[in-house]
Scaffold this motif. Structure first.
Motif, short mmCIF file in Angstrom:
data_model
loop_
_atom_site.label_atom_id
_atom_site.label_comp_id
_atom_site.label_asym_id
_atom_site.label_seq_id
_atom_site.Cartn_x
_atom_site.Cartn_y
_atom_site.Cartn_z
N ALA A 209 -2.63 2.76 2.81
CA ALA A 209 -1.26 3.01 3.33
C ALA A 209 -1.18 1.99 4.34
CB ALA A 209 -0.91 4.43 3.81
N VAL A 210 -1.96 1.90 5.53
CA VAL A 210 -1.68 1.03 6.63
C VAL A 210 -1.68 -0.28 6.10
CG1 VAL A 210 -2.82 0.36 8.61
CG2 VAL A 210 -2.71 2.59 8.33
N MET A 211 -2.55 -0.70 5.10
CA MET A 211 -2.59 -2.15 4.81
C MET A 211 -1.30 -2.24 3.97
SD MET A 211 -6.33 -2.59 3.33
CE MET A 211 -6.11 -4.30 2.90
N ASP A 212 -0.59 -1.40 3.38
CA ASP A 212 0.60 -1.51 2.51
C ASP A 212 1.75 -1.81 3.48
OD1 ASP A 212 -0.42 -1.34 0.26
OD2 ASP A 212 -0.04 0.64 -0.40
N THR A 213 1.70 -1.47 4.77
CA THR A 213 2.81 -1.60 5.46
C THR A 213 3.17 -3.04 5.92
OG1 THR A 213 1.40 -1.69 7.64
CG2 THR A 213 2.42 0.58 6.77
N GLN A 214 2.05 -3.96 5.38
CA GLN A 214 2.25 -5.48 5.44
C GLN A 214 2.86 -5.97 4.28
OE1 GLN A 214 1.74 -6.70 8.59
NE2 GLN A 214 1.18 -4.53 8.89
N LYS A 215 3.06 -5.22 3.35
CA LYS A 215 3.56 -5.88 2.09
C LYS A 215 5.39 -5.75 2.18
CE LYS A 215 -0.07 -4.86 -0.80
NZ LYS A 215 -0.84 -4.11 -1.66
N SER A 216 5.89 -6.40 1.16
CA SER A 216 7.43 -6.28 1.06
C SER A 216 7.95 -5.01 0.78
CB SER A 216 7.91 -7.27 -0.29
OG SER A 216 9.05 -7.18 -0.44
N PRO A 217 8.94 -4.28 1.54
CA PRO A 217 9.47 -3.11 1.19
C PRO A 217 10.19 -2.75 0.05
CG PRO A 217 10.90 -4.32 3.00
CD PRO A 217 9.61 -5.09 2.46
N ASP A 218 10.35 -3.77 -0.88
CA ASP A 218 10.97 -3.59 -2.12
C ASP A 218 9.99 -2.95 -2.96
OD1 ASP A 218 9.77 -5.99 -2.45
OD2 ASP A 218 11.12 -6.64 -4.04
N LEU A 219 8.65 -3.06 -2.80
CA LEU A 219 7.70 -2.62 -3.46
C LEU A 219 7.31 -0.86 -3.30
CD1 LEU A 219 5.09 -5.40 -3.11
CD2 LEU A 219 6.52 -4.92 -5.06
N ILE A 220 7.93 -0.34 -2.36
CA ILE A 220 7.69 0.94 -1.99
C ILE A 220 8.46 2.13 -2.87
CG2 ILE A 220 8.06 2.90 -0.05
CD1 ILE A 220 8.09 0.39 1.93
N SER A 221 7.62 2.73 -3.23
CA SER A 221 8.35 3.98 -4.05
C SER A 221 8.72 5.26 -3.21
CB SER A 221 7.08 4.49 -5.03
OG SER A 221 7.63 5.86 -5.56
N GLY A 222 9.95 5.43 -3.04
CA GLY A 222 10.31 6.53 -2.30
C GLY A 222 9.94 7.88 -2.58
N GLY B 298 -7.68 13.88 11.52
CA GLY B 298 -7.32 12.69 11.69
C GLY B 298 -7.29 11.75 10.62
N CYS B 299 -7.78 11.98 9.37
CA CYS B 299 -7.59 11.13 8.18
C CYS B 299 -6.01 11.38 7.77
CB CYS B 299 -8.56 11.76 7.22
SG CYS B 299 -8.03 10.95 5.41
N HIS B 300 -5.69 12.59 7.75
CA HIS B 300 -4.19 12.89 7.46
C HIS B 300 -3.26 12.63 8.45
CE1 HIS B 300 -5.07 14.11 3.34
NE2 HIS B 300 -6.26 14.99 3.79
N PHE B 301 -3.67 12.45 9.68
CA PHE B 301 -2.76 12.19 10.68
C PHE B 301 -2.38 10.56 10.69
CE2 PHE B 301 -2.03 10.55 15.04
CZ PHE B 301 -0.73 11.54 15.38
N ILE B 302 -3.46 9.95 10.32
CA ILE B 302 -3.28 8.39 10.35
C ILE B 302 -2.51 7.97 9.11
CG2 ILE B 302 -4.35 6.20 9.70
CD1 ILE B 302 -6.66 7.29 11.42
N ASN B 303 -2.46 9.01 7.76
CA ASN B 303 -1.94 8.89 6.58
C ASN B 303 -0.47 9.39 6.85
OD1 ASN B 303 -1.65 7.84 4.07
ND2 ASN B 303 -1.67 10.11 3.40
N GLU B 304 -0.26 10.23 7.68
CA GLU B 304 1.16 10.61 7.85
C GLU B 304 1.95 9.75 8.70
OE1 GLU B 304 4.27 13.65 7.83
OE2 GLU B 304 2.30 13.67 6.70
N GLY B 305 1.35 9.01 9.64
CA GLY B 305 1.96 7.80 10.38
C GLY B 305 2.46 6.80 9.54
N ALA B 306 1.53 6.37 8.56
CA ALA B 306 1.50 5.22 7.72
C ALA B 306 2.83 5.37 6.61
CB ALA B 306 0.21 4.80 7.05
N GLN B 307 2.72 6.77 6.27
CA GLN B 307 3.72 7.16 5.17
C GLN B 307 5.06 7.32 5.84
OE1 GLN B 307 3.28 6.84 1.99
NE2 GLN B 307 0.78 6.57 2.48
N LEU B 308 5.03 7.96 6.95
CA LEU B 308 6.45 7.97 7.69
C LEU B 308 7.08 6.32 8.03
CD1 LEU B 308 5.97 10.77 10.26
CD2 LEU B 308 7.49 10.80 8.04
N THR B 309 6.13 5.39 8.14
CA THR B 309 6.39 4.24 8.75
C THR B 309 7.01 3.42 7.16
OG1 THR B 309 4.81 3.83 10.25
CG2 THR B 309 5.45 1.93 9.17
N GLN B 310 6.23 3.89 6.10
CA GLN B 310 6.54 3.43 4.71
C GLN B 310 8.18 4.04 4.30
OE1 GLN B 310 5.18 0.83 4.35
NE2 GLN B 310 4.03 0.80 2.25
#
Length: 135
Positions: free
Chosen positions: A39-52, A81-93
């Motif tokens: 999820a953190v790595m995906d934040t660097q990809k184009s936003p048109d690839l994100i599935s809402g 901690g694992c899900h806290f990081i994922n939550e932040g990354a998913q909210l960013t996405q």
């Protein structure tokens, strides 16, 4: 053979660190850490690839398991901690998805592309004019 296994198990259980490393409280979150890393790595990809829809599902999933990790006894802070990081990354996405699809991000990118193309075209014309004048 059974006595050897029992002796090894007793040795592992007598050491707090080994007992933790050999438990599902440790290996569950460790094996789950692939999700937030991706999820953190995906934040660097184009936003048109994100599935809402998938992003929303992962936001709910991570929030649920953040709560679960603190509800079990003993509390599983590694899982939290694992899900806290994922939550932040998913909210960013999720923000990037909304920005791209609902708040004009796609139109701004299209406009920026058109401006860049116009600048390139103007530079080409300028080069042609300069070469014509110098002849």
């Amino acid at each position: 053979m059974a006595a050897l296994v029992k002796a090894i198990n007793t040795k592992i259980r007598s050491n707090a660190v080994l007992d933790y490393v050999c438990s599902t409280h440790f290996w569950g979150p460790v094996s789950n850490f692939g999700i937030p890393v991706a999820a953190v790595m995906d934040t660097q990809k184009s936003p048109d690839l994100i599935s809402g829809k998938m992003t929303l599902a992962l936001v709910i999933y991570s929030a649920t398991f953040m709560r679960y990790s603190l509800a079990v006894t003993p509390k599983n802070y590694l899982l939290f901690g694992c899900h806290f990081i994922n939550e932040g990354a998913q909210l960013t996405q999720g923000y990037r998805f909304l920005q791209w699809h609902n708040w004009g991000g796609k139109e701004k990118a299209d406009l920026a592309g058109a401006v860049d193309a116009s600048v390139d075209k103007a530079k080409e014309l300028e080069a042609k004019v300069k070469s014509s004048v110098s002849k």
